[in-house]
Design an enzyme around this catalytic site. Sequence first.
Site, PDB file in Angstrom:
ATOM      1  N   LYS A  40       0.839  -1.209   0.000  1.00  0.00           N
ATOM      2  CA  LYS A  40       0.000   0.000   0.000  1.00  0.00           C
ATOM      3  C   LYS A  40       0.870   1.253   0.000  1.00  0.00           C
ATOM      4  O   LYS A  40       2.065   1.183   0.309  1.00  0.00           O
ATOM      5  CB  LYS A  40      -0.911  -0.021   1.234  1.00  0.00           C
ATOM      6  N   TYR A 261      14.944  30.094   9.456  1.00  0.00           N
ATOM      7  CA  TYR A 261      13.768  30.876   9.852  1.00  0.00           C
ATOM      8  C   TYR A 261      13.664  30.979  11.366  1.00  0.00           C
ATOM      9  O   TYR A 261      13.827  29.991  12.074  1.00  0.00           O
ATOM     10  CB  TYR A 261      12.495  30.224   9.326  1.00  0.00           C
TER      11      TYR A 261
END
Length: 385
Positions: A40, A261
């Site tokens: 999956k 940042y």
Amino acid sequence: MGLSDSIAGAILTIDLAALVANYRRLQRAAAPAELAAVVKADAYGLGAAVVVPALLAAGCRHYFVAHLSEALAIRPLLPAGCPLYVLNGLAPGAAALCADSGIIPVLNSTSQIAGWRQLARARGAPLAAVLQVDSGMSRLGLSVSETELLAADDSFRQEVPLRAIMSHLACADDRKDPASEQQRQCFRQLAALFPGTPRSLANSAGCLLDAGFHFELARPGIALYGGDPQHPLDQPFQPVVRLDARIVQLRTVADGAGAGYGFSWRASGTRRLATLSVGYADGWLRSLSNRGAAYVHDIRAPIAGRVSMDSIIIDVTAVPEGQIAEGDLVELIGPNQRLDDVARDAGTISYEILTSLGRRYERRVLAFQEPANPETPGTIVETRT
Ligand SMILES: *Cc1c(COP(=O)(O)O)cnc(C)c1O
């Protein structure tokens, strides 16, 4: 072409021989149960188009995905004799497409069962399925009373021949958790209502539990791909994924300089920094800000500041100056830092690291060499259609 010949910002290498070695180890652990593969989420982010053919060559006959759309993409990779099951079962209206595509749904609820039976009746032909029962996880599958009612319904057996009955373990990653034994008992009792039907309970972690958990079909995922299914694990599975990112820029910063940042990192003393071409858009999770590391020539270089969308900054002060240059590749997942180490640093699990891996990587596949002796298990036993 060596890694250094690439122009990519980062290179993801997938080792199919390691994948097959992990498949074989699980096969030995779960024997005599047959070993399916859970592929999956595009084979946990590694790419079903490369993973499935390697597993086929290794002799794997049963495949599980989560969604019908995934099954439709994978079905053409498999020979007709290899069943492909959809764990989440049928969405409303999906039964005809599923049946026409030769895909077997896992029926989880009374409404999924009703939809599949309705189609079988309309076509006047039985339609095979897998039945899932809930043995305690409360996620998917029929309740105990729903299962008992269904077992008493003779026309169900005629309309829907069961390829398997399954359930899922919630706590098998902890060997000592008593919940697994309770689930096993519950599952045994429910499965006994459908005599002769192959039973499937074990995920990767379940394959490492006692033989009583293995039943007739085991369905591992993460351990195939090199993730640790249990913690602690004496002998890790072979790493299948390696990730190397390129140094875009090198600089030296003075005491007190901020990086990234928000200036969540500041230099204490003069530091040398390298900016790498990988960020959260590539699946290098933002939770690795100021926590994770890269390895430059086996030297640990901690992440300095926040992970950006396209880049991270690492502190390479410990790396001798002549040994690092712009354009070099450094290790993010590899021999110094395993997949599970990265997951731990990121505050998550290997599953999430793998399924987050981005689409911008250059992907390299190390091929699985078939054994020279055709009698050895592991050769292609059926040609692909
Ligand atoms: C994902 C999944 C698996 C595989 O689990 P792993 O822990 O990756 O081995 C097996 N069964 C079901 C129902 C699943 O959803």
